[in-house]
Design a protein around this motif. Structure first.
Motif, PDB file in Angstrom:
ATOM      1  N   GLN A  68      -3.385  -3.082  12.422  1.00 56.59           N
ATOM      2  CA  GLN A  68      -4.735  -3.143  13.320  1.00 56.59           C
ATOM      3  C   GLN A  68      -5.965  -2.879  12.260  1.00 56.59           C
ATOM      4  OE1 GLN A  68      -4.307  -3.055  17.189  1.00 56.59           O
ATOM      5  NE2 GLN A  68      -3.410  -3.841  16.029  1.00 56.59           N
ATOM      6  N   ASP A  69      -6.003  -3.435  11.510  1.00 55.99           N
ATOM      7  CA  ASP A  69      -7.098  -2.888  10.847  1.00 55.99           C
ATOM      8  C   ASP A  69      -7.518  -4.474  10.201  1.00 55.99           C
ATOM      9  OD1 ASP A  69      -9.020  -2.022   9.396  1.00 55.99           O
ATOM     10  OD2 ASP A  69      -7.902  -1.130   7.459  1.00 55.99           O
ATOM     11  N   TRP A  70      -9.133  -4.265   9.903  1.00 58.18           N
ATOM     12  CA  TRP A  70      -9.637  -5.692  10.308  1.00 58.18           C
ATOM     13  C   TRP A  70      -9.631  -6.328   8.847  1.00 58.18           C
ATOM     14  CZ3 TRP A  70     -15.890  -6.111   9.382  1.00 58.18           C
ATOM     15  CH2 TRP A  70     -16.129  -6.952   9.813  1.00 58.18           C
ATOM     16  N   TYR A 107     -12.861  -1.092   1.198  1.00 54.83           N
ATOM     17  CA  TYR A 107     -13.271  -1.005   2.171  1.00 54.83           C
ATOM     18  C   TYR A 107     -14.252   0.319   2.238  1.00 54.83           C
ATOM     19  CZ  TYR A 107      -8.683  -0.722   4.783  1.00 54.83           C
ATOM     20  OH  TYR A 107      -7.376  -1.356   5.032  1.00 54.83           O
ATOM     21  N   ILE A 122      -3.962   4.005   9.871  1.00 53.52           N
ATOM     22  CA  ILE A 122      -4.903   2.772   8.466  1.00 53.52           C
ATOM     23  C   ILE A 122      -4.653   3.479   7.785  1.00 53.52           C
ATOM     24  CG2 ILE A 122      -6.432   1.471   7.679  1.00 53.52           C
ATOM     25  CD1 ILE A 122      -7.835   1.032  10.120  1.00 53.52           C
ATOM     26  N   SER A 173      -1.924  -7.821  -0.022  1.00 51.54           N
ATOM     27  CA  SER A 173      -2.539  -6.188  -0.190  1.00 51.54           C
ATOM     28  C   SER A 173      -1.682  -6.739  -1.823  1.00 51.54           C
ATOM     29  CB  SER A 173      -1.040  -5.256   0.298  1.00 51.54           C
ATOM     30  OG  SER A 173       0.558  -6.111   0.174  1.00 51.54           O
ATOM     31  N   ALA A 174      -1.984  -5.348  -2.249  1.00 46.16           N
ATOM     32  CA  ALA A 174      -0.825  -5.310  -3.855  1.00 46.16           C
ATOM     33  C   ALA A 174      -0.261  -6.180  -4.068  1.00 46.16           C
ATOM     34  CB  ALA A 174      -1.547  -4.023  -4.428  1.00 46.16           C
ATOM     35  N   HIS A 217       1.568   4.124   1.856  1.00 41.37           N
ATOM     36  CA  HIS A 217       3.075   3.964   1.804  1.00 41.37           C
ATOM     37  C   HIS A 217       3.155   3.447   0.473  1.00 41.37           C
ATOM     38  CE1 HIS A 217       2.860  -0.451   3.185  1.00 41.37           C
ATOM     39  NE2 HIS A 217       3.950  -0.240   2.338  1.00 41.37           N
ATOM     40  N   TYR A 218       2.047   2.719   0.598  1.00 41.73           N
ATOM     41  CA  TYR A 218       1.815   2.414  -1.024  1.00 41.73           C
ATOM     42  C   TYR A 218       2.316   3.199  -2.460  1.00 41.73           C
ATOM     43  CZ  TYR A 218      -0.186  -2.319   0.224  1.00 41.73           C
ATOM     44  OH  TYR A 218      -0.045  -3.003   0.798  1.00 41.73           O
ATOM     45  N   ARG A 277       2.165  -5.267   5.959  1.00 42.20           N
ATOM     46  CA  ARG A 277       2.187  -4.719   4.525  1.00 42.20           C
ATOM     47  C   ARG A 277       3.001  -4.036   3.700  1.00 42.20           C
ATOM     48  NH1 ARG A 277      -3.854  -3.259   4.852  1.00 42.20           N
ATOM     49  NH2 ARG A 277      -3.775  -2.060   6.145  1.00 42.20           N
ATOM     50  N   SER A 278       3.527  -3.851   2.963  1.00 41.87           N
ATOM     51  CA  SER A 278       3.522  -6.048   2.312  1.00 41.87           C
ATOM     52  C   SER A 278       5.104  -6.016   2.119  1.00 41.87           C
ATOM     53  CB  SER A 278       3.442  -5.728   1.482  1.00 41.87           C
ATOM     54  OG  SER A 278       2.596  -4.676   1.023  1.00 41.87           O
ATOM     55  N   HIS A 279       5.717  -6.073   3.918  1.00 41.20           N
ATOM     56  CA  HIS A 279       7.074  -6.613   4.123  1.00 41.20           C
ATOM     57  C   HIS A 279       6.901  -7.267   5.512  1.00 41.20           C
ATOM     58  CE1 HIS A 279       7.083  -2.565   5.178  1.00 41.20           C
ATOM     59  NE2 HIS A 279       8.023  -3.069   5.781  1.00 41.20           N
TER      60      HIS A 279
END
Lengths: 191, 663
Positions: free
Chosen positions: B578-580, A34, A53, B625-626, A59-60, B552-554
């Motif tokens: 809703q992110d680039w 970012y 965002i 994502s991770a 949530h991770y 992310r991530s499911h």
């Protein structure tokens, strides 16, 4: 109270009202992914900036998602500030020093309580993590700094007052100056 | 004796040096010291220019940055692209519909950026399908093809999709004259002269939304319409088409269509044609052509079959078209930035004729004609000619301009780019290209105000330019700095497909409008799922609709049971992000289909017909994502006769898992 003191207090009241229209605090987040940064803007009655965002990312680590409605503060903060603005105008109108000192003491108390409250929220969000979260780093909490910079995994968090916060500080400083001036004045009078 | 030997050795060395200097130029002699600096764009820095390249036989359009020559994106247009699900997802399938059915491939030859007042406005880019005649419009906010219109009465849609200075019309001229669509085409080929016609389509473009419609067609003699350009400035209102095979041969064209000393550039007064159409002079013909539109609101395309066009037969309107003789099978007919000069490039000619628009008008006024060609007045060659560039090179094809009074012409046979002055008709500079250049382009070089800093040559032969890759090689583009008097080669870069025409435009005209996400609130897809709580599986007979979300991530749901053999399963996958730059992908094991790539806020549908009972995993194909590797799920397929209940879940098992019996 001198005319100058009264004007000072009126200006402080106006600044307080002004602070309800702009964000009072901001937390800037930066990560390698970012480069443009993410911002959380805290208003007196709502959250702004990239809330969705940030919630998506948090949530991770099992952090609770942020929702304006979860904060009782957002429903009262504005009115507390209106109260102080009204109180200030009253002080300016009546010109009674005792009421001035009461206003200032209450205002400082409010400021301290607000910061403690803010810290408490940050602590809770940073520590109350879902035990089933995807990423669990033993001993790691994600409490953002109250003020200043802190590295939280891949994110650097930078927490500082926003425009409204600065307006708030300035009105506090104004009140302090008026109090000092009036205290000096009364000492001179007593001599 | 010794002296003689020395003399002999010296003269020998001199002879070798002399021979060396006579050898043709190679790369090392044409690339100067600071070329790499000029083409270098540091990591993280942006290019100055977008370059839109036709993909030729790939059917797609590619987007490069200049001066770096970096490839940014391949926009799928006329060919299916399993990578992006183009032509495979339910939403994009209709885009490739034609009156002949679903056509999975085409040949994209020319690109045109939309214009306002004769300058590129950065709104849309158009491309033509050469094989099954169509024109596509690509939105430059999303870099996505959002409209494709088919062209009836046409074949080999080559002089296309050239457009007028305010994008009023795109033209599409047929390269293969054919019997009209509603005539009986089952005729002997040797009746070419009687039965074959050349149609020119004028496609109107909506001022605000860019929507295309066939405004009218001109029925012309059966020749091969090759390329075209609209007039601009003084010549706005006219269109120019090069044509060859005025011999009207139908076999061994390389000989039989090269007999006449001069073929034609046909000038069309399209303002006049507009008037005739308005006055109701056109005749309506029943035809079939398909119009496909992709809606950004529903993220879905729809096809409409259209059934009528309005036609003007140019024979009946003698003030509509005029033929200007042009030496030997003209290819390019390019109009300079002022609109006054029209450069004809006869593929087999040893000179370049430059026509004058004002002289052409005078010739028409004074009727300086040399007879007629199939009813169309032929203007005397000298009457419209401004002058000729003598010995420009061999095999001239295309010309663009730098806005400083110079023209640049590609020479296929002599493999070079030639810079010449329009007014003086004098060659100023020539540089070799490697090898055999076809089209070339200057940044905004076909506009009223070219920004003449770079020129790109698109070469047909690559040979030894890159590390070899077996018999099939990439195509090559070469970048030149043309800001000085002399052209300077600064970069080679490989391209996808086989680029024909390309256009380049200053990045600032497009960059700022580029869209980052689709807003989920504005998603009006019939099967959108606007949150995980709304995700579900709905059975309608043997059709099963899976309302699926991804974030992310499911996926939600990620376990589905109760699908039966004979079912058609539609995965309607909505990307909730809703992110680039957070797309998700979707693929199912064994699906006789492609994958989906779903952009933030978008919904796309993959149809899957299970071919046997069992367990079928699906997963996210775009590293998001991770925990991308964890983004997966299962579909259980049971025999048609089974009574497995239809259930779906995420996070908690449905039905509840039975505890294994303890020992």
């Amino acid at each position: 109270m001198s005319l100058l003191s009264r004007i000072g207090i009126i200006v402080a009241a106006v600044l307080l009202i002004g602070s309800t229209f702009v964000p009072i605090w901001q937390i800037d987040l930066n990560a390698p992914q970012y480069p443009e940064g993410l911002t959380l803007k805290i208003y007196t009655d709502t959250l702004g900036g990239n809330v969705d965002i940030i919630n998506g990312l948090n949530h991770y680590i099992g952090m609770k998602t942020l929702h304006t409605k979860d904060f009782i503060e957002f429903s009262v903060l504005k009115y507390i500030i209106y109260f102080f603005a009204g109180f200030s105008l009253l002080v300016a109108f009546v010109g009674n020093k005792k009421i001035l000192y009461t206003l200032f003491s209450l205002f400082v108390l409010f400021g301290v309580v607000a910061m403690i409250d803010f810290w408490r929220w940050e602590y809770n969000y940073g520590h109350d993590l879902d035990p089933h979260a995807a990423i669990i780093v033993p001993g790691m909490a994600y409490q953002p700094p109250l003020i200043g910079f802190k590295q939280l995994l891949n994110f650097g968090a930078y927490s500082v007052p926003d425009t409204g916060g600065w307006l708030f500080v300035i009105s506090g400083v104004l009140m302090l100056l008026v109090v000092i001036k009036e205290l000096k004045f009364s000492k001179n009078e007593n001599k | 004796m010794n002296n003689k030997l020395v003399l002999l050795a010296v003269s020998g060395a001199f002879a070798v040096t002399a021979l060396q200097s006579c050898k043709p130029q190679n790369t090392s002699s044409v690339v100067s010291g600071n070329a790499s600096v000029k083409a270098y764009v540091a990591p993280g820095k942006y290019d100055e220019v977008y370059n839109f390249l036709s993909g030729g036989f790939s059917g797609q359009m590619s987007v490069y940055g200049l001066p770096s020559g970096r490839l940014f994106r391949v926009i799928p247009v006329f060919s299916v692209d399993p990578e992006k699900g183009w032509g495979y997802s339910e939403e994009t399938k209709p885009m490739l519909n034609t009156s002949h059915g679903f056509v999975p491939w085409d040949d994209l030859h020319h690109v045109q950026l939309s214009k306002t007042n004769g300058d590129a406005d950065g709104r849309w880019v158009f491309g033509n399908a050469n094989n099954t005649p169509r024109i596509a419009r690509i939105n430059l906010k999303t870099f996505k093809a959002e409209e494709i219109i088919e062209l009836p009465n046409s074949a080999g849609n080559h002089s296309s999709p050239y457009l007028t200075e305010n994008t009023e019309y795109l033209v599409a001229g047929t390269r293969f004259s054919v019997p009209p669509d509603n005539a009986n085409g089952d005729v002997p080929i040797n009746t070419y002269k009687q039965n074959f016609k050349g149609y020119l389509s004028f496609v109107s473009v909506g001022k605000e939304d860019g929507k295309m419609d066939i405004a009218f067609q001109l029925e012309c003699p059966g020749v091969d319409f090759d390329l075209s350009r609209a007039g601009k400035g003084v010549s706005h209102g006219w269109f120019f088409f090069s044509c060859y095979n005025t011999e009207q041969a139908n076999t061994l064209l390389e000989v039989n269509a090269s007999q006449r000393d001069k073929d034609f550039i046909m000038a069309v007064n399209w303002k006049k044609a507009e008037e005739y159409i308005k006055a109701g002079k056109g005749r309506k013909e029943k035809v079939k052509y398909v119009h496909n539109v992709y809606s950004e609101a529903t993220h879905s395309a729809s096809s409409e079959m259209k059934t009528e066009v309005t036609i003007l037969n140019v024979k009946d309107f003698p003030d509509l078209c005029y033929m200007m003789p042009c030496p030997k099978s003209p290819h390019g007919c390019d109009v300079d930035p002022t609109g006054e000069y029209i450069v004809g490039s006869g593929k087999l000619a040893a000179l370049l004729p430059v026509f004058s628009f004002s002289k052409m008008l005078k010739a028409i006024e004074s009727k300086a004609f040399d007879g007629a060609y199939d009813g169309i007045p032929v203007i005397k060659y000298e009457a419209a000619l401004y002058g000729e560039v003598k010995k420009p090179g061999l095999g001239p094809l295309h010309t663009e301009f730098d806005g400083k009074g110079n023209a640049y012409t590609s020479m296929f046979v002599s493999s070079e780019v030639v810079k010449w002055n329009i007014k003086e008709l004098k060659v100023i500079d020539r540089v070799p290209v490697f090898y055999s250049v076809g089209h070339l382009c200057v940044v905004e070089g076909d506009s009223k105000n070219p920004t003449g800093k770079y020129l790109i040559a698109y070469n047909k032969i690559t040979k030894d330019r890159y590390l070899p890759t077996g018999p099939e090689l990439c195509q090559s583009a070469q970048l030149f700095d043309i800001s000085g008097e002399k052209m300077e080669m600064i970069l080679d870069f490989p391209t996808i497909g086989e680029p024909h025409y390309a256009q380049a435009v200053l990045a600032e005209k497009i960059q700022k409008n580029s869209q980052k996400i689709y807003k989920i609130d504005e998603n009006k897809h019939q099967y959108v799922t606007k949150g995980e709580k709304e995700s579900k599986v709905v059975r309608e007979g043997n059709k099963v609709h899976v309302y699926m979300t991804c974030v992310r991530s499911h996926f939600s749901p990620d376990n589905i049971e109760g699908i039966k053999m004979g079912d058609e399963v539609y995965f309607h996958v909505t990307n909730l992000e809703q992110d680039w730059d957070v797309p998700h992908g979707f693929a199912v094991k064994g699906a006789v289909n492609a994958e989906l790539l779903i952009m933030p806020g978008e919904t796309q549908t993959l149809k899957w017909t299970p071919e046997k009972p069992g367990m079928w995993p699906f997963y996210c194909t775009d590293f998001c994502s991770a925990l991308h590797q964890e983004m997966q799920g299962y579909v259980r397929v049971s025999p048609a006769s089974s009574n497995t209940p239809l259930v779906w879940s995420l996070g908690t098992n449905l039905p509840k898992a039975e505890e294994p019996a303890s020992k």
